[in-house]
Design an enzyme around this catalytic site. Structure first.
Site, PDB file in Angstrom:
ATOM      1  NE  ARG A 185       9.845  60.233  26.571  1.00 29.41           N
ATOM      2  CZ  ARG A 185       9.213  59.346  25.812  1.00 29.41           C
ATOM      3  NH1 ARG A 185       8.215  58.635  26.330  1.00 29.41           N
ATOM      4  NH2 ARG A 185       9.567  59.165  24.564  1.00 29.41           N
ATOM      5  CG  LEU A 208       6.205  53.790  35.751  1.00 31.94           C
ATOM      6  CD1 LEU A 208       7.253  52.830  36.295  1.00 31.94           C
ATOM      7  CD2 LEU A 208       6.531  55.212  36.163  1.00 31.94           C
ATOM      8  CG  ASP A 209       6.177  57.217  29.158  1.00 29.85           C
ATOM      9  OD1 ASP A 209       4.944  57.241  29.312  1.00 29.85           O
ATOM     10  OD2 ASP A 209       6.864  58.240  28.961  1.00 29.85           O
ATOM     11  CE  LYS A 210       7.570  48.387  24.168  1.00 25.67           C
ATOM     12  NZ  LYS A 210       7.268  48.162  22.735  1.00 25.67           N
ATOM     13  CB  THR A 266       9.698  55.017  32.197  1.00 24.13           C
ATOM     14  OG1 THR A 266       9.759  56.070  31.223  1.00 24.13           O
ATOM     15  CG2 THR A 266      10.067  55.572  33.560  1.00 24.13           C
TER      16      THR A 266
END
Length: 356
Positions: free
Chosen positions: A265, A148-150, A152
């Site tokens: 995104r 997961l992105d930082k 998120t």
């Protein structure tokens, strides 16, 4: 240079070494993405001499970075925040001898990419707390099946052994594992829809991704379904966005069919929709908090028993507060605790896209 590093070591909160992939990117753009903050905030740090390029204060926002350049952040505030991450107590949604399901908080990267990246990671947390982890990947990715992105938050599955890791990776490829997200975007969808644009790195901004022509051989296939969430009535008790005609915050669901970097995104940006707080992908509204993107629901088959498992990751407090403030969420409130919201994303998706 080494002497300067030692003198300032106690003030350094982040160090980034530029690799070949990021050669040529502007310093402010690189830091905006690496720190997940707006470019104006990065430029503020540069003005305060809080950013060093090769141990000297960075003076130009648009300085071009070269391979092996080193950027250091010496902001005391950032250092304190990074230190606090080491005392995290990440909620466990499920655990047995093979797998671990966590509700990842925001502001935590899943794994580092090279030895000079000193950010505290989810892998660091897992190792510090004595969890058994698979080692199929490199030492930075122990146990990591997907990321997961930082900024998120939400459900993430960790493999405790290599057999489980191989099985779970196969489930992602065959789509037996399902990942559903909640996204707060800046205006409504025209309709629930499938977005299937290939994704590639931006040719000038190496940390950014864009959609491209299906015939582009350097791009990777990517498929996301975005769908409307019914029975979310606008609240009449808040008028924060009423004067902004172009901004009508809307909660939607997203289902991943592939797992490209920044996929949700990038695909939203391609249809002129943006997640609140995501300035890196062109959000220009009034919301100033973190990116409102949460991995809310995860389903998979247990890698050993093949029993189907489902997990809801509770929505973080800041996102729940936003929902309670701007919407009437009574349909999705927990009857015993009205502050808690659970949205049945898989069921809603299946009602709208039965044939996919």
């Amino acid at each position: 240079m080494q002497q300067n590093f030692k003198q300032m070591h106690t003030k350094i909160s982040n160090i980034f070494t530029i690799d070949n992939k990021n050669k040529g990117i502007r310093a402010d753009i690189f830091l905006s993405h690496a720190l997940n903050i707006s470019r104006s905030k990065v430029q503020n740090l540069i003005n305060k001499k809080a950013v060093l390029l090769n141990s000297s204060p960075l003076n130009k926002y648009g300085a071009t970075l070269n391979t092996n350049d080193t950027l250091m952040l010496i902001s005391p505030t950032e250092s304190k925040k990074d230190s606090s991450l080491k005392n995290l107590n990440i909620p466990i949604l499920y655990e047995d001898s093979d797998i671990l399901i966590l509700n990842k908080p925001t502001n935590l990267i899943v794994h580092r990419t090279h030895e000079k990246d000193l950010q505290f990671t989810l892998v660091d947390y897992l190792r510090n707390n004595g969890f058994k982890l698979s080692n199929l990947g490199d030492s930075y990715r122990l146990g990591i099946v997907h990321r997961l992105d930082k900024n998120t938050s939400g459900a993430i599955v960790i493999a405790k052994n290599n057999v489980a890791h191989e099985n779970l990776s196969k489930q992602i490829k065959t789509r037996q594992m399902g990942r559903y997200y909640l996204c707060m975007i800046d205006k409504p969808l025209k309709a629930s829809q499938i977005v299937e644009f290939p994704i590639m790195r931006h040719p000038k901004h190496r940390l950014k991704y864009i959609t491209t022509n299906p015939n582009n051989t350097t791009a990777k296939r990517a498929k996301t379904v975005f769908f409307e969430i019914p029975n979310l009535y606008d609240s009449t008790c808040d008028s924060t966005f009423s004067s902004i005609k172009t901004e009508i915050p809307t909660l939607i669901g997203a289902k991943l069919f592939t797992g490209r970097t920044h996929q949700i995104r990038v695909h939203l940006n391609a249809i002129n929709r943006h997640i609140l707080g995501d300035a890196f992908y062109n959000y220009k509204g009034s919301y100033t908090g973190r990116i409102l993107l949460h991995a809310h629901f995860l389903h998979l088959f247990h890698p050993k028993t093949q029993k189907p498992l489902e997990f809801y990751a509770p929505i973080p407090t800041d996102m729940q507060d936003f929902l309670h403030t701007h919407f009437n969420v009574s349909t999705y409130q927990n009857t015993e605790n009205p502050k808690l919201i659970t949205i049945p994303l898989a069921q809603i998706y299946q009602q709208q896209f039965r044939t996919i």
